[in-house]
Design a protein around this motif. Structure first.
Motif, PDB file in Angstrom:
ATOM      1  N   VAL A 137       6.249  29.960 -13.350  1.00 25.05           N
ATOM      2  CA  VAL A 137       5.014  30.036 -12.566  1.00 25.05           C
ATOM      3  C   VAL A 137       5.398  30.306 -11.113  1.00 25.05           C
ATOM      4  CG1 VAL A 137       2.935  28.820 -11.807  1.00 25.05           C
ATOM      5  CG2 VAL A 137       3.820  28.455 -14.130  1.00 25.05           C
ATOM      6  N   PRO A 138       5.195  31.539 -10.623  1.00 24.35           N
ATOM      7  CA  PRO A 138       5.713  31.885  -9.297  1.00 24.35           C
ATOM      8  C   PRO A 138       5.207  30.994  -8.167  1.00 24.35           C
ATOM      9  CG  PRO A 138       5.062  33.866 -10.485  1.00 24.35           C
ATOM     10  CD  PRO A 138       4.564  32.697 -11.288  1.00 24.35           C
ATOM     11  N   LEU A 139       3.909  30.731  -8.126  1.00 22.57           N
ATOM     12  CA  LEU A 139       3.362  29.992  -6.995  1.00 22.57           C
ATOM     13  C   LEU A 139       3.886  28.567  -6.954  1.00 22.57           C
ATOM     14  CD1 LEU A 139       1.582  30.093  -4.532  1.00 22.57           C
ATOM     15  CD2 LEU A 139      -0.388  29.554  -5.988  1.00 22.57           C
ATOM     16  N   HIS A 140       3.865  27.867  -8.076  1.00 20.21           N
ATOM     17  CA  HIS A 140       4.359  26.487  -8.099  1.00 20.21           C
ATOM     18  C   HIS A 140       5.821  26.415  -7.666  1.00 20.21           C
ATOM     19  CE1 HIS A 140       1.212  25.068 -11.324  1.00 20.21           C
ATOM     20  NE2 HIS A 140       0.654  25.529 -10.216  1.00 20.21           N
ATOM     21  N   ASN A 141       6.619  27.355  -8.125  1.00 13.89           N
ATOM     22  CA  ASN A 141       8.040  27.335  -7.782  1.00 13.89           C
ATOM     23  C   ASN A 141       8.286  27.738  -6.338  1.00 13.89           C
ATOM     24  OD1 ASN A 141       9.811  26.660 -10.286  1.00 13.89           O
ATOM     25  ND2 ASN A 141       8.114  27.885 -11.070  1.00 13.89           N
ATOM     26  N   THR A 142       7.437  28.601  -5.806  1.00 14.52           N
ATOM     27  CA  THR A 142       7.517  28.928  -4.377  1.00 14.52           C
ATOM     28  C   THR A 142       7.242  27.688  -3.547  1.00 14.52           C
ATOM     29  OG1 THR A 142       6.883  31.241  -4.696  1.00 14.52           O
ATOM     30  CG2 THR A 142       6.460  30.297  -2.519  1.00 14.52           C
ATOM     31  N   TRP A 143       6.189  26.948  -3.886  1.00 15.59           N
ATOM     32  CA  TRP A 143       5.887  25.710  -3.168  1.00 15.59           C
ATOM     33  C   TRP A 143       7.035  24.721  -3.290  1.00 15.59           C
ATOM     34  CZ3 TRP A 143       0.402  25.202  -5.704  1.00 15.59           C
ATOM     35  CH2 TRP A 143      -0.498  26.043  -5.046  1.00 15.59           C
ATOM     36  N   ALA A 144       7.578  24.573  -4.496  1.00 17.01           N
ATOM     37  CA  ALA A 144       8.682  23.634  -4.706  1.00 17.01           C
ATOM     38  C   ALA A 144       9.906  24.019  -3.873  1.00 17.01           C
ATOM     39  CB  ALA A 144       9.035  23.567  -6.195  1.00 17.01           C
TER      40      ALA A 144
END
Length: 199
Positions: free
Chosen positions: A35-42
């Motif tokens: 999941v790109p967005l979740h991993n970007t936030w992480a």
């Protein structure tokens, strides 16, 4: 876009760190490792904490359970039993914090274990009320809808969203990067406002 991803993640990281007292172990939940967005936030959370709170550390690789409350509960129980120094979970995906909060309740750690992350206010209200979730973060879907409709109307009326002075009433002027209009209007969800937000 109603949030700027880096700012959003860093604001969550700062609140998380403050609530953890700036030290100790933590875990990050995401909806999935793809999941790109979740991993970007992480990624942004880890970068921010490493730069500003060197006494905090991620106890294990990020865990893909952020969209499954039962899995998040199980993973949180495992984390608590495995890592003596874990003090909190930050969850990206609306079900992760709910499952973590269930585990915190079961273990009687409401006052000593920090849970923050994405939640739907109506789903998180009871957990916020008893402190098993410390704080939630999202954006207001009504703001997003209003900004989109106002922008479309403005263009249909012959206006330009790139002209100097363009802004959405009540929301403000966007930052525009690569054709994306971004307003950075994060919604902080608390025990005091969760039941009043309407979703």
């Amino acid at each position: 876009e109603m949030i700027e991803n880096k700012k959003f993640a860093e604001e969550i990281a700062e609140d998380f760190a403050q609530r953890m007292g700036g030290e100790g172990g933590y875990a990050l939940f995401v909806g999935g490792l793809s999941v790109p967005l979740h991993n970007t936030w992480a990624d942004y959370v880890n970068e921010y904490l490493a730069a500003n709170y060197p006494k905090m550390h991620e106890v294990t690789d990020r865990i893909p359970c952020g969209e499954d409350s039962a899995a998040a509960r199980t993973k949180t129980l495992e984390l608590i039993s495995t890592y003596d120094d874990i003090k909190g979970v930050c969850g990206f995906g609306s079900q992760g914090p709910l499952g973590a909060a269930e585990a915190v309740r079961e273990k009687g750690l409401v006052d000593s274990f920090v849970v923050v992350g994405n939640i739907v206010p109506s789903e998180g209200a009871a957990y916020l009320a008893d402190g098993s979730i410390d704080q939630g973060y999202l954006w207001d879907p009504s703001d997003s809808g209003y900004a989109a409709v106002y922008t479309a109307w403005h263009i249909l009326e012959g206006g330009s969203v790139t002209e100097k002075g363009f802004e959405v009433p009540g929301i403000g002027a966007p930052d525009i990067v690569d054709g994306v209009l971004s307003y950075h209007k994060p919604l902080v969800i608390t025990a005091e406002n969760a039941s009043e937000l309407g979703f």
